[in-house]
Design an enzyme around this catalytic site. Structure first.
Site, PDB file in Angstrom:
ATOM      1  N   GLU A   1       0.749  -1.200  -0.003  1.00  0.00           N
ATOM      2  CA  GLU A   1      -0.055  -0.012   0.074  1.00  0.00           C
ATOM      3  C   GLU A   1       0.898   1.189  -0.041  1.00  0.00           C
ATOM      4  O   GLU A   1       0.354   2.490  -0.300  1.00  0.00           O
ATOM      5  CB  GLU A   1      -1.041  -0.067   1.401  1.00  0.00           C
TER       6      GLU A   1
ATOM      7  N   SER B   1     -48.663 -21.050  46.003  1.00  0.00           N
ATOM      8  CA  SER B   1     -48.272 -21.324  47.092  1.00  0.00           C
ATOM      9  C   SER B   1     -46.822 -20.788  47.287  1.00  0.00           C
ATOM     10  O   SER B   1     -46.158 -20.780  48.524  1.00  0.00           O
ATOM     11  CB  SER B   1     -48.268 -22.930  47.510  1.00  0.00           C
TER      12      SER B   1
END
Length: 883
Positions: free
Chosen positions: A86, A492
């Protein structure tokens, strides 16, 4: 000389004009240039990652995939490859490369096309952060100025590190750390030269050069990268030859999820969004660590899924999903004529494909279209034998399912009715049937998508840290989190809090209450209220401990009447329930109120931790992408004192404390260190909590002696028999017609609540009849936490197994540690029937705990003693099997 003068003049004028133009352009684009502050504080848009407490990744949020890496963590080969390809003069220029620009300009003049960009790494970085890929002159000029500006503010190493983390590399990966994971499923350090060269070639055109979408072009680009490295003498010829000949090994990898826990992850994600906002939370690079350890979260998920399938299987098989061939003929009841009916059947048969028309490729393609959720796998039946079937699944694997994986599949008729047990595989499925299969206990078995739902949540009672949360069978089927969002009747499960209120108002564990039917006429409605026990059996006078252990409904009602409705409601609210959501009538004592599993587990933690109300929380700490801690939880703790005054004064002003706690939501604020450990508000006394936990201990075990006829079972007795621990306590919960079933229980270091029911609140869980196949498989011992359970569904049978399986994992390495006995608790011997003091030491007596000063004062007379062993038994049956 004349022409030379003109040339020199032209050059001077051009230079002046060019300089003026350049200055003008600079001032024109200056507003678009980034500030020095932005350049020095660049934040990468890194996705949020959520981990378990022990560091296993459970989810990732954010469109962009990014795994930031420091420059020293990047392999030198990758740095060499990127620079060689690059920007080979990266370390020699000041942001722009004049040679490259001249080459690009010459190419433009010759061809008339913008083929070469001449962009340096600095220019690419400038474009990536601040510009677009649009090929325009103004963008290029901006790119140059930003690059020059960037080179003044940042070092080459800083620019290179930013570039390696920022550059777009395809398939939503940004930066080489993410690209290594997306394409190869590895960290950068584990890539070979061929893979490094492949990634280094991506920045030029990631969409068309990546090895997944365009493998051939990727190979060509890889060769160019390797040639550049060879030309720059960064690799040898031997390395080049080896790397260039390597096959393409890339394939798309998702985030490296180590434990899929979507309900937990979604709760944390929602909290992060609420605090930071969606964009910041998803791109700020936050690493969020949950309070839940991976082994407990996984155990909870496995327990819920297994429990849901157990319920589903004992209620019968609803049949194959579809048929690829051997499509059964279905009669059209709307057709009256025999001739028309026969014609319709002929057309159906003609439309059905034959086995010869289905090759494996077509089968797999059809299976991929089937709705499915883990752990289910779609499959088609290839062969049916006497008591086994052979299937091909969507993963192209051929499996044999033996009879042990099929024998459960009697026909489903209704939620309360099942057909006869199958004797042959052909009674269950035929060849060509599309089914689901799943793995259980290292064995493949027939399966189906369950209709029923479940939820589970566990917390640390000492500080409220959530240890596991499961909101349903599958998050991908339903994102509704039943653990935190579903308000269901608790049945319960509410009774321990009613009994706690009774202890506050003078009752003791030895208090005797009449377990007899209640028939109360309501003149306003003209209807009599007749609460019943479940089952409808009544023991007459019964001690409080035994009444809670056996979950006697009428006793709970009588205790509420003894305490008073208002006092009971206010006491229940102490456990963290919203008082406005607690019913203001006597049905509250039976659990007519609706609360979430998270609310229930928080309330139960008060009993487990000795009386303190902690606040559940899910996030332990938040870090940035580099591991710096930004925030840590600072929860309240169940200690007396921790760092401030606590005690009985807090109990008296509990309403104000609860209101204050409800208003003080935890905020995620940056902090350098935790504050001093704060104390949780005490809502009941340590003595009250201990006595309630003692009653709940009898609810999860077998009590008394069979030979002396004092034997009785707590409603959750299987928990003690399977876990083989005495330091656990629990309470079952079942609502009218078994629409909701619960099991809440604890070891004093861990509290958990399990729920099972249908999302349709009108649908009953029903009952299951005995499946003789399952009993024949293991006739000496029923699987009490599996499919052999029969009868009406209740909290013990439907929800309890999930709690038990979770605790089997959670308590595996936890040493025996009973609840500590608080001060002012005494233990005296009492008569088993009347609760009075006794001088006898035989089976008619037992030891009981009391708050000092509340123990019985009178002794039982000899003529009052009832010896159960001398009574004629009306029950000739053996007790339920205990193992």
């Amino acid at each position: 000389m004349k022409y030379i003068k003109y040339l020199i003049l032209f050059i001077i004028v051009s230079t002046i004009v060019g300089s003026i133009a350049l200055v003008g352009i600079y001032f024109y684009i200056k507003p678009d240039l980034p500030s020095v502050t932005v350049l020095k504080d660049v934040r990468l848009q890194t996705p949020m990652r959520i981990y378990t407490h022990d560091g296993k990744l459970i989810s990732q949020y954010g469109v962009k995939r990014r795994i930031p890496v420091k420059l020293e963590e990047v392999p030198q080969e990758l740095i060499d490859a990127v620079i060689a390809t690059e920007d080979s003069r990266f370390y020699d220029h000041y942001g722009i490369d004049p040679i490259g620009i001249m080459r690009a300009a010459f190419n433009l003049a010759i061809t008339g096309e913008k083929q070469q960009g001449a962009s340096t790494l600095s220019m690419q970085l400038a474009r990536g952060f601040f510009l677009t890929r649009e090929k325009t002159y103004i963008r290029k000029i901006k790119e140059i100025f930003i690059a020059l500006h960037m080179e003044q503010e940042l070092s080459k190493q800083e620019i290179l590190e930013l570039y390696l983390n920022k550059v777009e590399l395809g398939h939503r990966s940004f930066g080489f750390g993410a690209a290594a994971q997306v394409y190869y499923g590895k960290p950068l350090a584990k890539l070979n030269l061929a893979q490094i060269a492949t990634l280094a070639g991506l920045p030029q055109a990631p969409s068309v050069l990546n090895p997944i979408s365009r493998p051939q072009r990727s190979v060509e680009r890889r060769r160019i990268v390797l040639l550049r490295m060879l030309d720059e003498k960064l690799i040898t010829r031997a390395q080049f030859d080896d790397a260039v000949s390597q096959p393409v090994t890339a394939r798309k990898h998702g985030a490296e999820i180590e434990l899929d826990a979507p309900y937990l992850a979604d709760l944390i994600y929602a909290e992060m969004i609420e605090i930071y906002g969606k964009e910041e939370a998803e791109t700020g690079g936050y690493q969020v660590y949950a309070t839940a350890p991976s082994h407990l979260q996984e155990a909870a998920q496995d327990a819920v899924v297994r429990n849901i399938h157990d319920y589903d299987e004992r209620h019968g098989y609803r049949g194959p999903i579809d048929y690829l061939w051997n499509q059964p003929v279905v009669e059209d009841e709307s057709v009256n004529s025999e001739a028309e009916r026969a014609d319709a059947q002929t057309q159906q048969a003609a439309a059905s494909k034959t086995r010869a028309e289905w090759d494996n490729e077509a089968i797999i393609a059809a299976l991929k279209q089937i709705e499915s959720y883990s752990p289910l796998i779609p499959a088609v039946v290839l062969e049916v034998k006497e008591q086994s079937i052979t299937v091909l699944d969507e993963n192209e694997q051929t499996r044999v399912i033996e009879w042990a994986g099929l024998d459960w599949a009697r026909p489903y008729i209704t939620d309360s009715r099942q057909g006869n047990e199958p004797e042959r595989a052909a009674q269950i499925v035929t060849e060509g049937a599309v089914i689901h299969i799943r793995m259980q206990d290292e064995q493949w078995r027939l399966a189906q998508i369950p209709d029923v739902s479940g939820a589970f949540v566990a917390i640390d009672p000492q500080n409220g840290a959530v240890q596991a949360v499961v909101g349903g069978y599958s998050f991908y089927q339903s994102q509704f989190n039943r653990a935190t969002q579903a308000k269901r009747q608790v049945g319960s499960n509410i009774k321990p809090f009613v009994y706690s209120a009774a202890l506050e108002h003078g009752y003791t564990l030895a208090s005797v209450i009449n377990d007899a039917p209640i028939n109360q006429w309501n003149a306003n409605t003209g209807v009599a209220w007749r609460p019943e026990n479940s089952p409808a059996e009544y023991d007459g006078p019964i001690r409080m401990r035994k009444a809670l252990g056996k979950s006697k409904n009428v006793v709970s009602v009588r205790l509420l009447r003894g305490v008073g409705l208002d006092a009971t409601v206010k006491h229940i609210a102490r456990f963290g329930f919203n008082e406005q959501e607690i019913p203001r009538d006597e049905t509250v004592s039976l659990g007519s109120g609706s609360h979430s599993p998270l609310e229930m587990v928080r309330a139960m933690s008060v009993i487990a931790n000795g009386g303190f109300l902690v606040k559940p929380y899910f996030i332990d700490n938040i870090q940035d992408e580099y591991g710096k801690v930004l925030w840590e939880a600072n929860p309240v703790w169940a200690c007396d004192p921790c760092s401030g005054p606590t005690g009985e004064a807090e109990v008296k002003d509990i309403e104000a404390l609860l209101a204050e706690q409800l208003n003080q939501e935890q905020s995620l604020v940056a902090t350098d260190k935790k504050e001093a450990k704060p104390s949780a508000p005490r809502v009941i006394s340590a003595q009250n909590a201990f006595l309630v936990s003692e009653m709940m201990r009898t609810g999860v075990r077998a009590n008394g002696s069979w030979n002396n006829k004092t034997y009785w079972l707590g409603t959750g007795w299987r928990a003690r028999n399977i876990l083989q621990r005495e330091d656990i306590a629990g309470k079952t919960g079942t609502t009218n017609d078994s629409r909701d079933t619960w099991f809440s229980g604890f070891h004093h270091s861990l509290v958990a609540t399990a729920w099972l029911g249908f999302d349709d609140m009108n649908r009953k869980l029903g009952r299951a009849t005995r499946n003789q196949n399952l009993i024949n498989r293991n006739p000496e011992k029923y699987n009490w936490i599996g499919n052999a359970l029969v009868g009406s569904e209740d909290g013990a049978k439907a929800a309890g197994p999930a709690w038990i399986r979770f605790m089997q994992v959670a308590l595996q390495d936890v040493p025996y540690s009973p609840m500590p006995i608080p001060e002012d608790i005494v233990r005296v011997r009492i008569d088993r029937t009347t609760g009075k003091l006794t001088r006898r030491t035989d089976h008619t007596t037992l030891f009981e705990y009391f708050l000092q000063g509340t123990e019985p004062k009178s002794y039982i007379r000899e003529d009052e003693i009832i010896d159960p062993a001398e009574l004629e038994s009306t029950d000739e049956s053996e007790p339920e099997e205990v193992f």
